[in-house]
Design an enzyme around this catalytic site. Structure first.
Site, PDB file in Angstrom:
ATOM      1  CG  HIS A 173       0.889  -0.646   8.583  1.00 14.69           C
ATOM      2  ND1 HIS A 173       0.495   0.645   8.305  1.00 14.69           N
ATOM      3  CD2 HIS A 173       0.523  -1.377   7.492  1.00 14.69           C
ATOM      4  CE1 HIS A 173      -0.088   0.691   7.109  1.00 14.69           C
ATOM      5  NE2 HIS A 173      -0.075  -0.522   6.593  1.00 14.69           N
TER       6      HIS A 173
ATOM      7  CG  ASP B 282       2.059  -0.029   1.342  1.00 12.02           C
ATOM      8  OD1 ASP B 282       2.407  -1.197   1.092  1.00 12.02           O
ATOM      9  OD2 ASP B 282       0.927   0.275   1.793  1.00 12.02           O
TER      10      ASP B 282
END
Ligand code: SP5
Ligand code: ZN
Length: 345
Positions: free
Chosen positions: A161, A197
């Site tokens: 992220h 993910d």
């Protein structure tokens, strides 16, 4: 398979995170890494080695200089203001607000450099994040020396992220992107990042979006319903020189292996067509049916299938740990991906 960990990760030990308006114990905890280390120790995939220390140069190939300097000093600044606990932001420069000036105060800079409230900075965060990047770099180096054809780096905090100049989603330094750039700088002409993910790897996508030397392919929960909410749609296909080098596979809640495995197949076909010299897998196992953040329904054995499908790519492969918060099963699920890969390779 080369297996690399860092013993700095324990220093990143957040007290709380917000969940549904309440503070709960942080899900991204040192216990995750301990569980994976325990399972790896029993798995017989290879010896687990400690990361070597790199200088900041490979991190600064991916992240903005002032952002890295901020991360290094943020918690000390927080403490110097007489505050206890973890450093958290308060506001963000969204539509109509200026994001072209870095505020002077620490509170302003916490807000400027972050995109969520779920990513506390603790006293040991920088050292842990640097250790995680070192683990990814140590594993990457073993691949580009040609001595290994596969490697795993146990990175915590995770990375996908984190973008060029911002943190969030438990991530500070983008370990997978740093490793991908390192491979590019050490003999690989093309690198593919395959992100499995549960959440979209917005940071990795952002870092490589305009480039045609690093392909990004991601399978994740639909951003219309799930974090990180503001990136990860299928119509994001790259820009400029990178047009056609970004492939998102958002899936609706309830995806099981039938749906998820079909998306993996499609993503792998994109990776194949790119003919990369190496593949980096952003390996989150928060797709597990028992994961506290997941609406997907993958079972333990599905992670063996995942590893086996990735092995069919038949490329040097670096697995970089991302998310996965079901601590009792995370070790088995990660080992299953690596075992599925090793057995099929
Ligand atoms: C690396 C990684 O997996 N980061 C994930 C960060 C997610 N943080 C925000 C989660 C918001 C979850 N909302 C509750 C949904 C419960 N089903
Ligand atoms: Zn995740």
């Amino acid at each position: 398979m080369k297996l690399i960990c860092s013993d700095q990760h324990r220093g990143h030990d957040a007290l709380y995170e917000f969940n549904r308006g309440r503070l709960i114990p942080a899900l991204e905890s040192p216990a995750r890494a301990a569980a994976i280390l325990g399972a790896l120790g029993e798995a017989g995939l290879g010896a687990i080695e400690l990361a070597e220390s790199f200088d900041l140069a490979p991190i600064l190939r991916v992240h903005r200089h002032d952002y890295v300097a901020f991360l290094q000093g943020a918690h000390a600044e927080w403490s110097a203001l007489g505050r206890g606990g973890d450093a958290l932001p308060l506001a963000w420069p969204v539509r109509g607000l200026r994001d072209d000036r870095v505020p002077r105060s620490l509170d302003g800079r916490l807000s400027y450099y972050s995109f969520d409230i779920g990513t506390p900075i603790t006293a040991g965060t920088w050292t842990a994040a640097k250790g995680a990047a070192d683990a990814a770099l140590t594993a990457a180096r073993s691949l580009c020396s040609g001595r290994e054809s596969s490697a795993f780096s146990l990175c915590r905090p995770p990375g996908h992220h984190a973008a060029f100049d911002c943190y969030g989603g438990y991530c500070f330094l983008n370990n997978a992107a740093i490793a991908a750039q390192y491979l590019r700088d050490h003999g690989s002409d093309r690198v593919a990042v395959l992100d499995v993910d549960y959440h979209h790897g917005n940071g990795t996508q952002h870092i490589f979006y305009q480039r045609n030397d690093v392909l990004f392919a991601s399978i994740h929960a639909d951003p219309a319903t799930d974090f990180p909410y503001f990136l990860g749609y299928a119509d994001e296909t790259g820009a400029g020189a990178g047009a056609g080098c970004n492939h998102n596979f958002p899936l609706a809640a309830g995806a099981d292996w039938a749906a998820w495995g079909a998306a993996l197949d499609a993503a792998c076909r994109r990776v194949d067509a790119f003919a990369p010299d190496a593949v980096i897998v952003s390996l989150g196992v928060d797709t597990f049916r028992g994961d506290p953040l997941s609406s997907f329904l993958l079972e333990g054995d599905d992670y063996l299938r995942m590893g086996a499908r990735i092995a069919l790519l038949a490329r040097p492969t670096l697995f970089v740990l991302e998310g996965g918060y079901a601590v009792d099963e995370i070790g088995c699920n990660v080992v299953n991906v690596l075992r599925g890969h090793a057995d099929a390779a």
